[in-house]
Motif scaffolding. Structure first.
Motif, PDB file in Angstrom:
ATOM      1  N   PRO A  22     -15.035   2.593   6.301  1.00 38.24           N
ATOM      2  CA  PRO A  22     -14.689   1.818   7.496  1.00 38.24           C
ATOM      3  C   PRO A  22     -15.167   2.450   8.792  1.00 38.24           C
ATOM      4  O   PRO A  22     -15.311   3.657   8.893  1.00 38.24           O
ATOM      5  N   VAL A  23     -15.443   1.611   9.772  1.00 39.40           N
ATOM      6  CA  VAL A  23     -15.812   2.090  11.106  1.00 39.40           C
ATOM      7  C   VAL A  23     -14.758   1.639  12.104  1.00 39.40           C
ATOM      8  O   VAL A  23     -14.012   0.697  11.858  1.00 39.40           O
ATOM      9  N   ALA A  24     -14.698   2.317  13.226  1.00 42.10           N
ATOM     10  CA  ALA A  24     -13.723   1.959  14.253  1.00 42.10           C
ATOM     11  C   ALA A  24     -14.270   0.826  15.100  1.00 42.10           C
ATOM     12  O   ALA A  24     -15.433   0.828  15.477  1.00 42.10           O
ATOM     13  N   PRO A  25     -13.480  -0.174  15.417  1.00 38.93           N
ATOM     14  CA  PRO A  25     -13.927  -1.288  16.256  1.00 38.93           C
ATOM     15  C   PRO A  25     -13.954  -0.893  17.718  1.00 38.93           C
ATOM     16  O   PRO A  25     -13.411   0.137  18.112  1.00 38.93           O
ATOM     17  N   LYS A  26     -14.595  -1.738  18.528  1.00 34.32           N
ATOM     18  CA  LYS A  26     -14.620  -1.492  19.972  1.00 34.32           C
ATOM     19  C   LYS A  26     -13.206  -1.532  20.537  1.00 34.32           C
ATOM     20  O   LYS A  26     -12.831  -0.753  21.384  1.00 34.32           O
ATOM     21  N   ASP A  27     -12.435  -2.475  20.064  1.00 37.69           N
ATOM     22  CA  ASP A  27     -11.046  -2.606  20.518  1.00 37.69           C
ATOM     23  C   ASP A  27     -10.151  -1.871  19.534  1.00 37.69           C
ATOM     24  O   ASP A  27      -9.799  -2.399  18.484  1.00 37.69           O
ATOM     25  N   THR A  28      -9.780  -0.629  19.833  1.00 38.97           N
ATOM     26  CA  THR A  28      -9.020   0.182  18.887  1.00 38.97           C
ATOM     27  C   THR A  28      -7.655  -0.408  18.598  1.00 38.97           C
ATOM     28  O   THR A  28      -7.057  -0.136  17.568  1.00 38.97           O
ATOM     29  N   GLY A  29      -7.172  -1.255  19.478  1.00 38.76           N
ATOM     30  CA  GLY A  29      -5.871  -1.861  19.249  1.00 38.76           C
ATOM     31  C   GLY A  29      -5.871  -2.828  18.083  1.00 38.76           C
ATOM     32  O   GLY A  29      -4.835  -3.163  17.539  1.00 38.76           O
ATOM     33  N   ALA A  30      -7.084  -3.296  17.702  1.00 43.12           N
ATOM     34  CA  ALA A  30      -7.166  -4.259  16.612  1.00 43.12           C
ATOM     35  C   ALA A  30      -7.144  -3.602  15.246  1.00 43.12           C
ATOM     36  O   ALA A  30      -7.003  -4.269  14.238  1.00 43.12           O
ATOM     37  N   GLY A  31      -7.285  -2.260  15.207  1.00 45.09           N
ATOM     38  CA  GLY A  31      -7.303  -1.561  13.930  1.00 45.09           C
ATOM     39  C   GLY A  31      -8.710  -1.498  13.367  1.00 45.09           C
ATOM     40  O   GLY A  31      -9.562  -2.313  13.695  1.00 45.09           O
ATOM     41  N   PRO A  32      -8.989  -0.508  12.501  1.00 45.40           N
ATOM     42  CA  PRO A  32     -10.329  -0.340  11.948  1.00 45.40           C
ATOM     43  C   PRO A  32     -10.685  -1.453  10.965  1.00 45.40           C
ATOM     44  O   PRO A  32      -9.808  -2.145  10.444  1.00 45.40           O
ATOM     45  N   LEU A  33     -11.965  -1.602  10.721  1.00 45.16           N
ATOM     46  CA  LEU A  33     -12.399  -2.565   9.716  1.00 45.16           C
ATOM     47  C   LEU A  33     -12.012  -2.072   8.334  1.00 45.16           C
ATOM     48  O   LEU A  33     -12.082  -0.877   8.055  1.00 45.16           O
ATOM     49  N   SER A  34     -11.640  -2.998   7.473  1.00 47.94           N
ATOM     50  CA  SER A  34     -11.412  -2.630   6.083  1.00 47.94           C
ATOM     51  C   SER A  34     -12.771  -2.423   5.428  1.00 47.94           C
ATOM     52  O   SER A  34     -13.811  -2.817   5.974  1.00 47.94           O
ATOM     53  N   GLU A  35     -12.777  -1.821   4.248  1.00 50.14           N
ATOM     54  CA  GLU A  35     -14.033  -1.576   3.539  1.00 50.14           C
ATOM     55  C   GLU A  35     -14.767  -2.887   3.265  1.00 50.14           C
ATOM     56  O   GLU A  35     -15.979  -2.986   3.449  1.00 50.14           O
ATOM     57  N   ARG A  36     -14.034  -3.915   2.830  1.00 49.93           N
ATOM     58  CA  ARG A  36     -14.653  -5.209   2.541  1.00 49.93           C
ATOM     59  C   ARG A  36     -15.167  -5.886   3.807  1.00 49.93           C
ATOM     60  O   ARG A  36     -16.234  -6.483   3.818  1.00 49.93           O
ATOM     61  N   GLU A  37     -14.395  -5.799   4.893  1.00 49.39           N
ATOM     62  CA  GLU A  37     -14.837  -6.408   6.155  1.00 49.39           C
ATOM     63  C   GLU A  37     -16.144  -5.783   6.626  1.00 49.39           C
ATOM     64  O   GLU A  37     -17.069  -6.472   7.058  1.00 49.39           O
ATOM     65  N   GLU A  38     -16.230  -4.461   6.502  1.00 49.95           N
ATOM     66  CA  GLU A  38     -17.426  -3.772   6.978  1.00 49.95           C
ATOM     67  C   GLU A  38     -18.652  -4.105   6.122  1.00 49.95           C
ATOM     68  O   GLU A  38     -19.728  -4.392   6.650  1.00 49.95           O
ATOM     69  N   ILE A  39     -18.506  -4.070   4.798  1.00 48.99           N
ATOM     70  CA  ILE A  39     -19.671  -4.312   3.951  1.00 48.99           C
ATOM     71  C   ILE A  39     -20.158  -5.752   4.100  1.00 48.99           C
ATOM     72  O   ILE A  39     -21.354  -6.022   4.074  1.00 48.99           O
TER      73      ILE A  39
END
Length: 232
Positions: A156-173
């Motif tokens: 996972p990577v960190a999103p621009k808006d940290t308040g939204a939480g990091p991307l899940s593994e599936r979201e990122e791929i």
């Protein structure tokens, strides 16, 4: 991943002019040392034992050759060598690139690009990635989605808006594969989920990163280093 402190490069079926440019590139960059080229009548297995390469550069310069990348790759496996293979393709045979890639050789450099790209190629490969020349990447119309999936699945990577939480593994791929141009149907088939699920992952990831178009996703991917996995 290869120990770059002792990276050794050897060549098979590469013409003398290209070998010279390769040696010059390696010497100037300090990225590796050139060991030797295969000798006349030398068998592949003997060549591998003699040179102990980390990178084997295979020249594709004619339609029928005594050597090809697949023979060398098979010999490396038989010799239990962890060396990687790079195909160097001459301009007249550029249309063979998709065939080479489909057969499982994922490191391909155009012969005329050796002077500019070889050190970047071996650095990428030594780090555990793959390398395809910029000029020929576009020729691969239907790349193997599994090779992209394996190379891009880095966590996972960190999103621009940290308040939204990091991307899940599936979201990122899903977002990465979408950025590379794969269709929703292709991604769904690889992940073994429905197309609706893929769209959900993409929408969630896009919202978290505030990305509203394919262009913005691709730009984000460039900034995040996604494309450096296969090309530099």
């Amino acid at each position: 991943m290869i120990d770059q402190s002792r990276l050794r490069v050897a060549t098979v079926g590469v013409n003398r002019e290209t070998v010279k440019r390769l040696c010059d590139n390696v010497s100037l960059s300090g990225a590796a040392i050139f060991v030797d080229e295969i000798r006349e009548l030398e068998r592949i297995n003997e060549f591998l034992v003699r040179t102990l390469p980390n990178i084997v550069v295979v020249g594709i310069t004619c339609q029928v050759s005594e050597f090809d990348a697949h023979i060398v790759a098979r010999s490396l496996r038989n010799a239990r060598s962890e060396a990687s293979v790079i195909c160097v393709v001459s301009e007249p045979l550029i249309d063979k690139v998709p065939e080479i890639y489909k057969a499982g050789i994922h490191n391909i450099v155009l012969e005329s690009d050796i002077s500019m790209e070889f050190s970047r190629a071996i650095t990428s490969i030594a780090a555990g990635g793959h390398y395809i020349s910029r000029r020929i990447f576009g020729l691969i119309r239907e790349p193997d989605i599994r090779s992209f999936y394996a190379a891009l699945n880095t966590g996972p990577v960190a999103p621009k808006d940290t308040g939204a939480g990091p991307l899940s593994e599936r979201e990122e791929i899903v977002l990465k594969l979408f950025a590379f141009g794969f269709s929703t149907k292709e991604i769904a088939s690889q992940l073994r989920v429905s197309t609706k699920t893929v769209e959900t992952y993409k929408a969630r990831a896009s919202d978290k990163l505030d990305l509203r178009s394919r262009v913005s996703i691709v730009k984000y991917g460039c900034q995040s280093g996604w494309f450096s996995v296969l090309i530099n």
